[in-house]
Design a protein around this motif. Structure first.
Motif, PDB file in Angstrom:
ATOM      1  N   GLU A 258       0.844  -1.183   0.000  1.00 41.97           N
ATOM      2  CA  GLU A 258       0.000   0.000   0.000  1.00 41.97           C
ATOM      3  C   GLU A 258       0.887   1.243   0.000  1.00 41.97           C
ATOM      4  O   GLU A 258       2.108   1.140   0.067  1.00 41.97           O
ATOM      5  N   SER A 259       0.259   2.421  -0.048  1.00 37.58           N
ATOM      6  CA  SER A 259       1.075   3.631  -0.028  1.00 37.58           C
ATOM      7  C   SER A 259       1.838   3.692   1.292  1.00 37.58           C
ATOM      8  O   SER A 259       1.297   3.342   2.333  1.00 37.58           O
TER       9      SER A 259
ATOM     10  N   HIS B  77       0.177  -1.404  -6.740  1.00 29.61           N
ATOM     11  CA  HIS B  77      -0.686  -1.631  -5.586  1.00 29.61           C
ATOM     12  C   HIS B  77      -1.851  -2.527  -6.009  1.00 29.61           C
ATOM     13  O   HIS B  77      -2.645  -2.943  -5.192  1.00 29.61           O
TER      14      HIS B  77
ATOM     15  N   LEU C 140      -3.425  -5.765  -7.007  1.00 31.52           N
ATOM     16  CA  LEU C 140      -3.117  -7.188  -6.941  1.00 31.52           C
ATOM     17  C   LEU C 140      -3.608  -7.973  -8.140  1.00 31.52           C
ATOM     18  O   LEU C 140      -2.988  -8.948  -8.539  1.00 31.52           O
TER      19      LEU C 140
ATOM     20  N   TYR D 164      -1.227 -10.481   6.466  1.00 29.02           N
ATOM     21  CA  TYR D 164      -1.360  -9.257   5.687  1.00 29.02           C
ATOM     22  C   TYR D 164      -1.661  -9.571   4.225  1.00 29.02           C
ATOM     23  O   TYR D 164      -2.535  -8.960   3.614  1.00 29.02           O
TER      24      TYR D 164
ATOM     25  N   LEU E 186      -4.896  -8.459   2.113  1.00 34.18           N
ATOM     26  CA  LEU E 186      -4.784  -7.711   0.855  1.00 34.18           C
ATOM     27  C   LEU E 186      -5.587  -8.394  -0.247  1.00 34.18           C
ATOM     28  O   LEU E 186      -6.339  -7.752  -0.975  1.00 34.18           O
TER      29      LEU E 186
ATOM     30  N   ALA F 179      -9.252  -8.117   0.258  1.00 37.94           N
ATOM     31  CA  ALA F 179      -9.818  -6.768   0.113  1.00 37.94           C
ATOM     32  C   ALA F 179     -10.114  -6.390  -1.328  1.00 37.94           C
ATOM     33  O   ALA F 179     -10.836  -5.435  -1.580  1.00 37.94           O
TER      34      ALA F 179
ATOM     35  N   GLY G  60      -8.211   0.055  10.990  1.00 37.72           N
ATOM     36  CA  GLY G  60      -7.234   1.144  11.018  1.00 37.72           C
ATOM     37  C   GLY G  60      -6.481   1.371   9.727  1.00 37.72           C
ATOM     38  O   GLY G  60      -6.760   0.760   8.708  1.00 37.72           O
ATOM     39  N   ASP G  61      -5.531   2.293   9.801  1.00 37.77           N
ATOM     40  CA  ASP G  61      -4.724   2.668   8.649  1.00 37.77           C
ATOM     41  C   ASP G  61      -3.302   2.201   8.842  1.00 37.77           C
ATOM     42  O   ASP G  61      -2.917   1.774   9.922  1.00 37.77           O
TER      43      ASP G  61
END
Lengths: 338, 339
Positions: free
Chosen positions: B67-68, B230, B232, B267, B271, B274, B292-293
């Motif tokens: 991600e960023s 970013h 996938l 993670y 990902l 998502a 969260g971020d």
């Protein structure tokens, strides 16, 4: 049931009469209370301009609604005076745009920004009550410790949190219509999933009709019950979202699905659409998609296909889609191999 | 045309030549100072990239996803030596290019090229296509008589008509501009190209054209590439190997089929989960929505950097950073409780 928003034959042009460019050309769709409509299309397809024009948000001149009507809960917006339209837009319509930072005031605390949206449309409430309501809204959109965060400024938040604030403002007055224009395009995927959940909850709480504009078919598939596919300012196909994505009738819809890489597809399953979307200045004659269509025939270049009902729940603008017992199908002599 | 797609690669017997790594990154670390002062050493640092190791196989595509703020772009820029690494080795053709000086870099630049996300920013608006494609040839001192045929060849490779050669970038669409940027990167026949989000700014229909173009170029030229993205679903389609970064650390790495088929790090699982699926009916798996971020890279969590958003986190995750450990299938994961 009276649709929350009903757009009929809407045509939006830019520039002087006689030399005008059509950004939106005869678009028709509506959205019912509680329903989520997904509008999908590539850049320049007119998906955002349609909504901006419908709600009187395009500066005129240069933009002009040259044909068609827009009804909000049965009332004709085009015949209403600007002040009345503004009231409806502010109170009954909530907007969520792509870039939350440009929607927010950088020098005002977020608690005050949310409260302001309430006070402006309800003179009797007073700031104190509005601020308390702002805190409630913040916890509704899933912001932890809202009382403390209400005193902070937009720059202190991440992109995902900012978008939550924008959603809180959008639903502050219990809108009848929620417009989300690429709400998650600027966000990371893990945050996108959160924000889509928040939008879904916000809609359930308010019961608002929702129009979700996106270029991402996956996002539309997750959220929308109905779908409108736009290309070059026209609606190509519309219908039940799941049906359209499972069984597209218009060649453009089918091509759009086949060219998007997904978590299920392999490289060999991805079929690019040759060429690119036309610019407003060089709009092809006939069906705007014909230069890129594998099934094009002579008639496609000379005549614009009528946007018509196919079966009970589908609308398609293609010369070669015909109605069958199961719904509809594409009938063409042969595909042109690219 | 001898066209081998990545899918077919997966079923072929991998030859030694292909297994040989063109480029290898070992313990790559890049820190940025965030309180630069006039005098003295800075005291605060962002660990943008922390101890990253991977290899790029010949003819292969290695994707870096994250991600960023994950450090994926910094990795790319460091390998191209647009940034100087803080520590670690970058082995190219057996030589460590991590710390070499500007003069020696010339030779490396010829072999490692880069394509950026936004062609509007990377193409000089006042140069014609001919000038844009000629520039790398002049810089790297190609004989003048070879310029014209090479330009014709390049335009053909990226699928642009030769008649466009005297046009300026503004006369092209986004997809065409990205084709020009790719042609420019290919001009001097590099061994490796680093693509940093090359299709993110494009419409889906055009994105698919560029993805297929890259696949074809790779099959034809034997180029190795690093694909930073970013997205996938794009990565899954075109990569042979994948490295998943989070806050500058490798969470998981391995062959694409292996990693997407059975992701082991929470993670990576989140990902993949998502990504919005096109067909609801087919995707019955429960969705994992992370809370969260991304934390600030200036102040990363102790132990495992992902633990603050991880649903599997235990006490040990806060105290001890998990090591990146691999299996026989070259599938690496850095987690105390992998799947």
């Amino acid at each position: 049931m009276v649709p929350t928003l009903s757009i009929k034959d809407l045509t939006v042009s830019f520039g002087k009469p006689g030399r005008e460019l059509l950004a939106v050309n005869g678009v028709t769709y509506d959205v019912q209370p509680g329903e989520t409509l997904g509008v999908v299309g590539e850049s320049g397809s007119g998906k955002s301009v349609t909504l901006l024009a419908a709600l009187g948000l395009l500066p005129s001149p240069p933009a002009r609604i040259s044909r068609g009507s827009v009804e909000f809960q049965g009332r004709d917006l085009a015949r209403m005076d600007a002040k009345k339209v503004r009231q409806i837009r502010g109170k009954d319509v909530g907007f969520i745009f792509q870039e939350p930072l440009t929607s927010l005031n950088p020098v005002m605390t977020i608690g005050d920004q949310i409260a302001e949206a309430i006070v402006v449309h309800d003179q009797n409430i007073g700031w104190q009550k509005a601020r308390a309501r702002a805190v409630e809204l913040m916890s509704l959109v899933g912001m932890p410790d809202p009382e403390r965060l209400a005193k902070q400024y937009p720059h202190e938040f991440s992109g995902g949190m900012r978008q939550r604030i924008v959603i809180a403002i959008a639903i502050a007055n219990n809108p009848k219509l929620l417009i989300a224009d690429e709400p998650t395009t600027a966000l990371d995927v893990t945050v996108q999933a959160q924000i889509l959940d928040v939008i879904r909850e916000a809609q359930e709480k308010t019961g608002a009709a929702t129009i979700l504009v996106s270029h991402d078919l996956g996002v539309i598939a997750q959220m929308a019950s109905k779908i409108v596919v736009m290309y070059a300012g026209r609606v190509m196909e519309a219908g039940d979202a799941e049906d359209v994505l499972e069984n597209p009738l218009h060649p453009y819809t089918a091509a759009l699905i086949e060219c998007a890489p997904t978590m299920e597809s392999e490289l060999k399953d991805i079929h690019p659409i040759p060429g690119q979307s036309p610019s407003l200045m060089e709009m092809p004659s006939g069906c705007p998609f014909h230069p890129r269509c594998r099934y094009r025939q002579d008639v496609c270049a000379s005549r614009v296909p009528a946007y018509r009902a196919i079966g009970s729940d589908r609308h398609v603008a293609c010369h070669f889609v015909e109605e069958t017992a199961e719904g509809g199908r594409l009938v063409v002599p042969a595909a042109i191999d690219a | 045309m001898n066209h081998i797609s990545s899918q077919e690669k997966g079923f072929r017997v991998v030859t030694d030549e292909e297994m040989r790594e063109v480029l290898r990154v070992e313990g790559l670390t890049k820190h940025f100072a965030i309180d630069k002062r006039l005098f003295g050493q800075p005291r605060k640092w962002v660990q943008a990239v922390d101890n990253v190791t991977f290899g790029v196989r010949g003819r292969g595509t290695l994707a870096i996803v994250g991600e960023s703020g994950s450090g994926k772009t910094t990795v790319g820029r460091t390998i191209a030596r647009l940034l100087k690494p803080s520590s670690g080795r970058i082995l190219f053709d057996g030589n460590d290019i991590a710390q070499i000086d500007e003069r020696s870099l010339r030779g490396v630049r010829k072999e490692i090229q880069m394509v950026f996300q936004n062609p509007n920013a990377s193409l000089n608006p006042r140069m014609t296509v001919r000038q844009l494609l000629c520039e790398p040839l002049i810089v790297h001192q190609w004989p003048k008589e070879e310029h014209r045929p090479r330009i014709e060849e390049l335009l053909e490779t990226v699928g642009l008509p030769h008649s466009y050669v005297d046009r300026y970038p503004h006369e092209f669409s986004g997809g065409q501009r990205q084709r020009i940027a790719i042609a420019r990167a290919l001009a001097i026949r590099p061994k490796v190209i680093i693509f940093d989000e090359p299709v993110s700014a494009l419409d889906v229909s055009v994105q698919a054209q560029i993805i297929q173009l890259l696949d074809r170029i790779q099959a034809d030229t034997g180029l190795a590439s690093i694909f930073i993205s970013h997205d996938l679903s794009v990565v899954r389609a075109i990569s042979d190997d994948v490295v998943v970064l989070y806050l500058g650390k490798v969470m998981e790495a391995g062959p694409s089929r292996e990693l997407f088929g059975s992701p082991r790090h929470p993670y990576t699982q989140a990902l993949i989960s998502a990504v919005p699926k096109m067909h609801k009916r087919k995707s019955q798996d429960a969705r994992i929505v992370l809370k969260g971020d991304l934390p600030s890279p200036a102040n990363p969590p102790s132990g495992c950097r992902f633990r603050t958003r991880c649903w599997k986190a235990q006490d040990i995750c806060a105290t001890k950073a998990p090591e990146l450990e691999g299996d026989a299938k070259r599938h690496f994961v850095a987690c105390h409780f992998p799947n």
